[in-house]
Design an enzyme around this catalytic site. Structure first.
Site, PDB file in Angstrom:
ATOM      1  N   SER A  90       0.837  -1.212   0.000  1.00 49.46           N
ATOM      2  CA  SER A  90       0.000   0.000   0.000  1.00 49.46           C
ATOM      3  C   SER A  90       0.865   1.254   0.000  1.00 49.46           C
ATOM      4  CB  SER A  90      -0.890  -0.001   1.257  1.00 49.46           C
ATOM      5  OG  SER A  90      -1.500   1.247   1.432  1.00 49.46           O
ATOM      6  N   TYR A 106      -1.249  -0.069  10.282  1.00 51.70           N
ATOM      7  CA  TYR A 106      -1.482  -0.760   9.009  1.00 51.70           C
ATOM      8  C   TYR A 106      -0.280  -0.578   8.078  1.00 51.70           C
ATOM      9  CZ  TYR A 106      -3.204  -1.427   4.272  1.00 51.70           C
ATOM     10  OH  TYR A 106      -3.345  -1.818   2.969  1.00 51.70           O
ATOM     11  N   LYS A 134       2.597  -3.381   6.576  1.00 53.83           N
ATOM     12  CA  LYS A 134       2.883  -3.572   5.147  1.00 53.83           C
ATOM     13  C   LYS A 134       4.385  -3.388   4.879  1.00 53.83           C
ATOM     14  CE  LYS A 134      -1.173  -4.513   3.416  1.00 53.83           C
ATOM     15  NZ  LYS A 134      -1.457  -5.799   2.748  1.00 53.83           N
TER      16      LYS A 134
HETATM   17  C1  WQD Z   1      -9.749   9.606   0.580  1.00 54.47           C
HETATM   18  C2  WQD Z   1      -9.998  11.092   0.797  1.00 54.47           C
HETATM   19  C3  WQD Z   1     -10.378  11.676   3.086  1.00 54.47           C
HETATM   20  C4  WQD Z   1     -14.190   9.532   3.465  1.00 54.47           C
HETATM   21  C5  WQD Z   1      -7.152   4.539   2.606  1.00 54.47           C
HETATM   22  C6  WQD Z   1      -6.015   3.764   3.183  1.00 54.47           C
HETATM   23  C7  WQD Z   1      -5.189   3.171   2.079  1.00 54.47           C
HETATM   24  C8  WQD Z   1      -6.040   2.370   1.160  1.00 54.47           C
HETATM   25  C9  WQD Z   1      -7.174   3.232   0.617  1.00 54.47           C
HETATM   26  C10 WQD Z   1      -5.707   0.135   1.946  1.00 54.47           C
HETATM   27  C11 WQD Z   1      -9.297  11.645   2.025  1.00 54.47           C
HETATM   28  C12 WQD Z   1     -11.616  11.936   2.250  1.00 54.47           C
HETATM   29  C13 WQD Z   1     -12.997  10.043   2.972  1.00 54.47           C
HETATM   30  C14 WQD Z   1     -15.238  10.411   3.808  1.00 54.47           C
HETATM   31  C15 WQD Z   1     -13.876  12.266   3.166  1.00 54.47           C
HETATM   32  N1  WQD Z   1      -6.507   1.232   1.836  1.00 54.47           N
HETATM   33  N2  WQD Z   1     -12.857  11.387   2.820  1.00 54.47           N
HETATM   34  N3  WQD Z   1     -15.041  11.749   3.651  1.00 54.47           N
HETATM   35  O1  WQD Z   1      -7.495   7.442   3.529  1.00 54.47           O
HETATM   36  O2  WQD Z   1      -6.576   8.005   1.209  1.00 54.47           O
HETATM   37  O3  WQD Z   1      -6.630   5.644   1.935  1.00 54.47           O
HETATM   38  O4  WQD Z   1      -7.906   3.720   1.740  1.00 54.47           O
HETATM   39  O5  WQD Z   1      -4.679  -0.086   1.350  1.00 54.47           O
HETATM   40  O6  WQD Z   1      -4.199   2.384   2.661  1.00 54.47           O
HETATM   41  O7  WQD Z   1      -5.215   4.675   3.889  1.00 54.47           O
HETATM   42  O8  WQD Z   1      -8.754   6.774   1.426  1.00 54.47           O
HETATM   43  O9  WQD Z   1     -11.079   6.928   0.722  1.00 54.47           O
HETATM   44  O10 WQD Z   1     -10.562   6.965   3.213  1.00 54.47           O
HETATM   45  O11 WQD Z   1     -10.015   8.945   1.829  1.00 54.47           O
HETATM   46  O12 WQD Z   1     -13.720  13.496   3.022  1.00 54.47           O
HETATM   47  O13 WQD Z   1     -16.347  10.013   4.278  1.00 54.47           O
HETATM   48  O14 WQD Z   1     -11.390  11.286   1.021  1.00 54.47           O
HETATM   49  O15 WQD Z   1     -10.166  12.712   4.039  1.00 54.47           O
HETATM   50  O16 WQD Z   1      -8.891  12.963   1.729  1.00 54.47           O
HETATM   51  P1  WQD Z   1      -7.326   7.085   2.096  1.00 54.47           P
HETATM   52  P2  WQD Z   1     -10.175   7.351   1.833  1.00 54.47           P
END
Ligand code: WQD
Length: 337
Positions: free
Chosen positions: A124, A148, A152
């Protein structure tokens, strides 16, 4: 060649099984259904056009692994089984270290005993933490900021040690950026249990009326519109990257580490706008404080994957949103099972 896909009933794993079938490769699924549904299996068979054998169990179970390698002509492994919620990892560190690290360790150990030396590992971009330079290439320092991400990085480290110890090993370490979307058939897709953590599944369920609004976490980031920027890639592009890695490993030994991303970032507001175009609905949104652990901006430099594998993404953000919405509109999940 039979490819064992651990976590093959999960979001990424199921799309890898479908991509293997498109490439004419047979898959064997190992899954304990702790974060997936048995109902995926008949759908995978529809997509694959053939039987997809299943071994139900835990990747930490060395006896089960030994029995699986003894019973099936496995020539390669795609290892997707693992726990993957960043926030949850801080609350359940022992579970994350056990499943993600011991599970990978057991698998590598049994592969070595069985003489199966080809492994594609699901890593990741969280291993980078907040990168100093953008776009992020594979030489960037690893500074994971979550349990996490540290699990990894640990698995990556011992896989590189393994490859350095014996020239037979053929290992691809794939650092996923932000996988999203679903197979265009809407037969398989992202089906998080309970309240989704990730943006796109939360958007889908808000547009479907399951949640009253989308909370946008932070509008004061140092980005053009103040919201977080990520590198979203279509899950089918990601899955096809695994097939490309397997093909590469057939002719190359050693350990190869690759970023799999689109190579550009989109802000939360840009994703919301693309999603609203795709579903033809406006999504109620509210602005909330930053989410703990979030970084402002990260997106990949995918040049090495392009150069070494000839792989790059081919589906854009509109396709990601269209396929995600089609999956949601078809139910967005699996019947209980
Ligand atoms: C994306 C953006 C949030 C939800 C994670 C893991 C990563 C991978 C993918 C495993 C950010 C914003 C999100 C919401 C929001 N998983 N957001 N409201 O955190 O980049 O990555 O998932 O491998 O390892 O870290 O993805 O989709 O949670 O967030 O504003 O209800 O959307 O702040 O900017 P993230 P995400």
């Amino acid at each position: 060649m039979t490819v064992l896909v651990t976590g093959g009933a999960g979001y990424i794993g199921s799309h890898v099984v479908a991509a293997l079938a498109r490439a004419g490769m047979r898959a064997l699924v190992l899954d304990d259904f702790s974060n997936s549904s048995r109902a995926v299996m008949p759908r995978l068979e529809r997509l694959a056009g053939t039987h997809v054998p299943l071994v139900e169990g835990d990747v930490r179970d060395a006896t089960l692994l030994r029995d699986t390698f003894a019973r099936h002509p496995i020539s390669a492994v795609v290892h997707c089984a693992g726990l993957k919620a960043v926030g949850e990892s801080g609350e359940r560190p022992l579970a994350y270290w056990d499943v993600n690290v011991n599970g990978s360790f057991r698998l590598a150990e049994v592969m070595g005993e069985a003489g199966v030396a080809t492994l594609v590992f699901s890593s990741s971009a969280t291993v980078y933490g907040q990168p100093e330079r953008l776009p992020v290439d594979e030489s960037a320092p690893l500074k994971p900021a979550s349990v996490y991400g540290r699990t990894k990085r640990t698995v990556e480290d011992f896989l590189r040690d393994l490859a350095a110890s014996n020239a037979n090993w053929r290992i691809a370490i794939l650092r996923y950026f932000n996988p999203a979307g679903a197979h265009p058939s809407a037969l398989i897709g992202e089906a998080p249990r309970g309240r989704p953590n990730n943006l796109v599944p939360f958007l889908c369920r808000t547009a479907a009326g399951e949640f009253p609004e989308l909370s946008i976490f932070g509008t004061d980031y140092p980005t053009p519109d103040g919201t977080g920027i990520r590198d979203y890639l279509h899950v089918d592009d990601l899955a096809e990257g695994h097939v490309a890695a397997l093909r590469y490993l057939a002719d190359h030994a050693g350990a190869l580490t690759l970023n799999l991303g689109m190579g550009r970032g989109f802000s939360v507001l840009e994703v919301v706008a693309a999603f609203e175009r795709a579903c033809g609905r406006s999504v109620t949104k509210s602005f909330a404080p930053r989410r703990d652990g979030d970084i402002a901006c990260v997106y990949a430099d995918p040049a090495r994957a392009q150069r070494v594998l000839g792989w790059s993404t081919s589906r854009d953000l509109d396709a990601i949103c269209a396929d995600a919405w089609r999956w949601q509109a078809a139910g967005g999940g699996y019947e209980k099972g």
